[in-house]
Design an enzyme around this catalytic site. Sequence first.
Site, PDB file in Angstrom:
ATOM      1  N   GLU A  58      -3.821  -6.970  -8.380  1.00 12.42           N
ATOM      2  CA  GLU A  58      -3.482  -5.597  -8.774  1.00 12.42           C
ATOM      3  C   GLU A  58      -2.338  -5.595  -9.777  1.00 12.42           C
ATOM      4  O   GLU A  58      -1.347  -6.309  -9.597  1.00 12.42           O
ATOM      5  CB  GLU A  58      -3.028  -4.788  -7.553  1.00 12.42           C
ATOM      6  CG  GLU A  58      -4.107  -4.529  -6.526  1.00 12.42           C
ATOM      7  CD  GLU A  58      -3.625  -3.585  -5.424  1.00 12.42           C
ATOM      8  OE1 GLU A  58      -4.466  -3.166  -4.626  1.00 12.42           O
ATOM      9  OE2 GLU A  58      -2.409  -3.258  -5.357  1.00 12.42           O
TER      10      GLU A  58
ATOM     11  N   GLY B 274       0.794  -1.223   0.000  1.00 10.82           N
ATOM     12  CA  GLY B 274       0.000   0.000   0.000  1.00 10.82           C
ATOM     13  C   GLY B 274       0.828   1.276   0.000  1.00 10.82           C
ATOM     14  O   GLY B 274       0.349   2.330   0.397  1.00 10.82           O
TER      15      GLY B 274
ATOM     16  N   GLU C 201       0.376  -6.744  -6.486  1.00 12.36           N
ATOM     17  CA  GLU C 201       0.085  -7.560  -5.315  1.00 12.36           C
ATOM     18  C   GLU C 201      -1.307  -8.146  -5.449  1.00 12.36           C
ATOM     19  O   GLU C 201      -2.065  -7.758  -6.338  1.00 12.36           O
ATOM     20  CB  GLU C 201       0.220  -6.772  -4.005  1.00 12.36           C
ATOM     21  CG  GLU C 201      -0.474  -5.434  -3.964  1.00 12.36           C
ATOM     22  CD  GLU C 201      -0.021  -4.577  -2.771  1.00 12.36           C
ATOM     23  OE1 GLU C 201      -0.829  -4.428  -1.846  1.00 12.36           O
ATOM     24  OE2 GLU C 201       1.113  -4.059  -2.762  1.00 12.36           O
TER      25      GLU C 201
ATOM     26  N   ARG D 183      -9.119 -10.498  -0.255  1.00  9.57           N
ATOM     27  CA  ARG D 183     -10.333 -10.092   0.463  1.00  9.57           C
ATOM     28  C   ARG D 183     -11.314  -9.471  -0.528  1.00  9.57           C
ATOM     29  O   ARG D 183     -10.967  -9.237  -1.686  1.00  9.57           O
ATOM     30  CB  ARG D 183      -9.975  -9.034   1.505  1.00  9.57           C
ATOM     31  CG  ARG D 183      -9.344  -7.811   0.857  1.00  9.57           C
ATOM     32  CD  ARG D 183      -9.282  -6.594   1.761  1.00  9.57           C
ATOM     33  NE  ARG D 183      -8.978  -5.409   0.977  1.00  9.57           N
ATOM     34  CZ  ARG D 183      -7.765  -4.982   0.667  1.00  9.57           C
ATOM     35  NH1 ARG D 183      -6.707  -5.651   1.078  1.00  9.57           N
ATOM     36  NH2 ARG D 183      -7.596  -3.892  -0.055  1.00  9.57           N
TER      37      ARG D 183
HETATM   38  C1  MV4 Z   1       5.532   1.350  -8.006  1.00  9.76           C
HETATM   39  C2  MV4 Z   1       5.441   2.551  -8.737  1.00  9.76           C
HETATM   40  C3  MV4 Z   1       6.355   2.747  -9.743  1.00  9.76           C
HETATM   41  N1  MV4 Z   1       7.300   1.805 -10.004  1.00  9.76           N
HETATM   42  N2  MV4 Z   1       6.480   0.447  -8.327  1.00  9.76           N
HETATM   43  C4  MV4 Z   1       2.307   2.439  -4.703  1.00  9.76           C
HETATM   44  C5  MV4 Z   1       1.501   1.537  -3.861  1.00  9.76           C
HETATM   45  C6  MV4 Z   1       2.218   0.269  -3.867  1.00  9.76           C
HETATM   46  N3  MV4 Z   1       1.325  -0.828  -3.674  1.00  9.76           N
HETATM   47  C7  MV4 Z   1       2.920   0.251  -5.185  1.00  9.76           C
HETATM   48  N4  MV4 Z   1       2.996   1.596  -5.608  1.00  9.76           N
HETATM   49  C8  MV4 Z   1       3.756   1.962  -6.664  1.00  9.76           C
HETATM   50  N5  MV4 Z   1       4.696   1.069  -7.016  1.00  9.76           N
HETATM   51  C9  MV4 Z   1       7.329   0.693  -9.291  1.00  9.76           C
HETATM   52  N6  MV4 Z   1       8.274  -0.213  -9.578  1.00  9.76           N
HETATM   53  C10 MV4 Z   1       4.449   3.461  -8.396  1.00  9.76           C
HETATM   54  C11 MV4 Z   1       3.604   3.171  -7.347  1.00  9.76           C
HETATM   55  C12 MV4 Z   1       2.599   4.156  -7.052  1.00  9.76           C
HETATM   56  C13 MV4 Z   1       1.228   3.867  -7.130  1.00  9.76           C
HETATM   57  C14 MV4 Z   1       0.767   2.600  -7.484  1.00  9.76           C
HETATM   58  C15 MV4 Z   1      -0.570   2.342  -7.546  1.00  9.76           C
HETATM   59  C16 MV4 Z   1      -1.486   3.337  -7.279  1.00  9.76           C
HETATM   60  C17 MV4 Z   1      -1.064   4.582  -6.912  1.00  9.76           C
HETATM   61  C18 MV4 Z   1       0.284   4.860  -6.834  1.00  9.76           C
HETATM   62  C19 MV4 Z   1       0.712   6.141  -6.483  1.00  9.76           C
HETATM   63  C20 MV4 Z   1       2.042   6.405  -6.409  1.00  9.76           C
HETATM   64  C21 MV4 Z   1       2.993   5.419  -6.682  1.00  9.76           C
END
Ligand code: MV4
Length: 505
Positions: A281, A170, A294, A298
């Site tokens: 996701e 998250g 991930e 749920r």
């Molecule tokens: C990332 C990413 C960019 N590159 N991983 C944010 C929540 C977490 N579960 C994973 N996230 C992200 N992972 C890589 N390699 C950008 C995010 C991210 C994001 C992802 C989903 C929804 C909103 C977000 C907001 C900012 C960053």
Amino acid sequence: MAQGTSPIRKVLIANRGEIAVRIIRSCRDLGIPTVAIYSDADRVALHVRMADEAFRVGPPPSRESYLSFERILDAAKASGADAIHPGYGFLSENAAFVRACEAAGIVFIGPPASAMDAMGEKTRARANMEKAGVPVVPGSNAPFPSVGEARAYAEKIGFPVMLKAAGGGGGKGMRRVERLADFDSAWRAAQSEALNAFGNDAVYLEKYLDEPHHVEIQVFADQAGNTVHLNERECSAQRRHQKVVEETPSPILTPEMRAAMGEVAVRAAKAVGYVGAGTVEFLVDKHRNFYFLEMNTRLQVEHPVTEWVTGLDLVASQIRVARGEPLGFRTEPPRGHSIEVRVYAEDPAQNFMPSPGRITYLRVPSGPNVRDDSGVYPGYTVPTVYDPMISKVSVWAPSRPEAIARMRRALSEYVVKGITTNIRYLHAILAHPDFVGGNYDTGFLPRAHSALLGRHDHALGEVALLAAVVDAYQRDARRRRSLTPVSGQRAGPSPWRLRTRGSRR
Ligand code: MV4
């Protein structure tokens, strides 16, 4: 896994707020009596009033009430409940709780503990998914013995990279590293942050994706292993890793991409022996490559949009699966379009600070194809101790533009007095050109921040209205002048003046 079916005679809902109410409704549809639990902060909460029975489980802090295995299992035994629905949050993804239910002879309405274990830790989930042939964001799946080896790996996959806590999720404990020179200090900071937040200093790294889309696939599996997907939800409208607006179908998915992501999500679920409702996701990059992020083991907050376009009751389906019944549905193309917004008791003008308090007046939206999943009522006091989400508004329409129009209509009907809510902010999102155009990624809400707050929408609306009135008046005046037969004499009183006079009594 159980063979055949076994009845569920009474369901205890180990949750509160709108999701507890949501679960009670499906139980009632199925003719199953319900047991609510409540903390001292929720004595008069809506879910307590709606359930057939209610048991106090402790003082307001979740740790001593909604998170207490012992008190919840005691309430289940005392009430004779033979199943527990965990909702979302709280104990919904706690494998130890699933095992405690099993040991107490109570059906946990959700996936087996083993599936939660397989998906709980991020590096383990990534390793499991790679083995199953599910695309994951390029990166490592195991901790490095030294910062030097981590740095070398980062150079190999190329900067920028994203450091993530293996025990996190998250968005907590995430760190973007732009260049080699910043790597060592970022790595050490990420380790100590991870240790602090999750009691586990394991950090791994991924290739950084620039402002990706968050697209998730709803999956459903029965105990016999039949596993299907129920299409996607576009969840890129997030602020500080909190979803604000969700919709289905995603404006960026083609039918081919939907089929490919759905197939991968089903493969992910099957690889861990998944049962019940789950969500896989994905991050989608600007080239429309998608990567496993991930799995949420749920039911999710945003499940109503999937219900709108599939016609299913996902909570009832969870209960049927828990009884051992086979899935009664297949994957089908989405029918029409659905949008959901989350209504929070918070003040966008005060950096979204929670705004608990007493709701002195409440009018909720209704009408054709509008649904309000609420946990509150007029006169209710929103407590300070829990999540301030008070309801979810969702709509359905045949097309996306009509769904947007319908959501704007629904939000304009919504009146909450006594507390501050984010309803105006939601309205501004639904009017923003990037949202209306379907061109938004996870950078949208941060980028649009000032435009969404600045009463922009409202102020512009008023200016536009005034401009239109002035323009109409001037055009009318020109026409009157041209009709004036004798200089200095009017053709008659302006209807504008008449109307103004008549209305002022
Ligand atoms: C990332 C990413 C960019 N590159 N991983 C944010 C929540 C977490 N579960 C994973 N996230 C992200 N992972 C890589 N390699 C950008 C995010 C991210 C994001 C992802 C989903 C929804 C909103 C977000 C907001 C900012 C960053």
